[in-house]
Design a protein around this motif. Sequence first.
Motif, PDB file in Angstrom:
ATOM      1  N   THR A 205      66.843  16.256  61.667  1.00 27.21           N
ATOM      2  CA  THR A 205      67.129  15.060  62.450  1.00 27.21           C
ATOM      3  C   THR A 205      66.887  15.360  63.921  1.00 27.21           C
ATOM      4  N   PHE A 207      67.698  13.993  67.675  1.00 30.41           N
ATOM      5  CA  PHE A 207      68.591  13.049  68.326  1.00 30.41           C
ATOM      6  C   PHE A 207      68.634  13.353  69.814  1.00 30.41           C
ATOM      7  N   ILE A 233      67.731   9.665  65.788  1.00 33.51           N
ATOM      8  CA  ILE A 233      68.857   8.988  66.434  1.00 33.51           C
ATOM      9  C   ILE A 233      68.514   8.784  67.904  1.00 33.51           C
ATOM     10  N   GLN A 235      69.939   7.344  71.428  1.00 32.09           N
ATOM     11  CA  GLN A 235      71.154   6.981  72.139  1.00 32.09           C
ATOM     12  C   GLN A 235      70.831   6.552  73.573  1.00 32.09           C
ATOM     13  N   VAL A 442      79.980  12.493  69.963  1.00 32.00           N
ATOM     14  CA  VAL A 442      78.890  12.849  69.050  1.00 32.00           C
ATOM     15  C   VAL A 442      78.955  14.324  68.671  1.00 32.00           C
ATOM     16  N   TRP A 470      77.242  10.791  62.622  1.00 30.15           N
ATOM     17  CA  TRP A 470      75.994  11.491  62.924  1.00 30.15           C
ATOM     18  C   TRP A 470      75.696  12.536  61.837  1.00 30.15           C
ATOM     19  N   PRO A 479      74.530   6.477  58.038  1.00 30.72           N
ATOM     20  CA  PRO A 479      75.695   6.913  58.823  1.00 30.72           C
ATOM     21  C   PRO A 479      77.041   6.529  58.223  1.00 30.72           C
TER      22      PRO A 479
END
Length: 521
Positions: A205, A207, A233, A235, A442, A470, A479
């Motif tokens: 992943t 992010f 991900i 943000q 997070v 997460w 999620p």
Amino acid sequence: MMTKFRTDMPVVHTNAGQVKGFENHGVHTFLGLAYGADTSGRGRFMPPRPAAPWTGVRLAYCHGDIAPQAPRRPSSPDDSAFMEDALLNGLQAGTQSEDCLRLNIWTPGLDTARRPVLVWLHGGHYSLGSGHDLAAYEGSNLARRGDVVVVSLNHRLNVLGHLNLSGFGDEFGSSANVGMLDIVLALQWVRDNIAAFGGDPDCVTIFGQSGGGGKVTTLMAMPAAKGLFHRAIVQSNCALRQMDVATSLSLTAAVLDELGMPQAGASQLQEVPYAQLSRAELAAVARLSPPSNPARRNRRIRWEPVVDGNVLPRHGGWPDAPAISASVPMLVGTTLNEFTHAIGQPDLEQLSFEQVAADFALSFGSSAAAVLTTFRDRYPADRPFDIMSRAYSATIRQCAVEHAQSKAALGAAPAWLYWFCWQTPLLDGRPRAYHNAELPFVFNNVERCSHGTGGGQEAVRLGEIVADAWIAFARHGNPEHPGLPAWPCVTPDGAQTMILDAPSRFETNPDHDERMVAGAA
């Protein structure tokens, strides 16, 4: 007796050589691992090269050098300094050098468990920061809680990562995007080596937050990154578009002009001391940037990846989601108040609605009255500055909604939306749910970053809930988990949103009218 901190660790074999880290409270930690070669000298503006092999065992006890960058604004002796210390603990810690292609790993075990891997891309809008400059980025708590492997990294930034020298010869054809190619090289390193650190190279992943969220969005459109990650991900990313070639070339010309070297060749630029190059690039960016507009933060000229038709064939999130990453599930969201808060500016709490109206007229033009009326009708109990903050932040949330909707429209992998609305009680609540506010949650670092969160049971519990979302997304591509209400994914024309707060709640489309009036202004 078992100690909490150990250095008598087994050696790990990577494709370039052997490394040895340390263990802290059950998490194996490796800091400053080289994933690429020195980018100075003839390596400047050039695609990254893998790290040269070494003999013996390298100790991975300390963070590596960070990318050269301009100093951030100095703290003032007020609450902005307090909040800065909350998140920017060790700001720009470490030596700056062009030998900066380094990464950090936190893993619960050096075994064959094949844990999900989360690769963190730091913020700073392609110009500032590192994989370890914020206290919130420390990965051991997230790794321990989720039984996952956490990776963070440094890469080239600003003029070193994005100066477009394509007109100086084919060898510099990718110079506008070498900062992103550094990240691709790091992901290739993860693919080739992470199994030795207990990770699964087939469950990665990526992010990132703010500029790091932009890096995630860009990677989703890069052919070189295809297959190197399996979830994404995003943000608080403020822009779905990257820089066009014409703008990047005008920025290059402005830098050369500021250097007093309008006819300089690329080889000459490779020899210019970074301090001199930095002064020139800062002046060039300032000269070409339009006046700041809080409702349109994504339209300023700043260093960023360039849609060059080669390394980056298209924009990362506009006009639609890239088909190249259609199979990658995505989680995307923002904070409630983003950049419009009262940190360091307590007088903003005393604004009148007349003052807000005047400010909106500058930012929203002819739509200012409609924006103010819409938000006041929806939130009649809010004070003037709260209305201002919601309105300006709505334009950023609209980017997240559009991003999720376009992803859903591909009909392949799903997208989920979140909205982080928990507001810190510190400093009389003036920071609100500010840009960066979700980071300690997070990473499950609420207590570590208590200067920003306040710590306490409510914040700690929310940190566990957010971190678990997460972790679940990294593990399953979804999620949802028992600590949250049901969380449906986004539809192509919807805005199904998990509101992360105390308590968290799901709403189908909580702010449609506000986003429409602010986003269309």
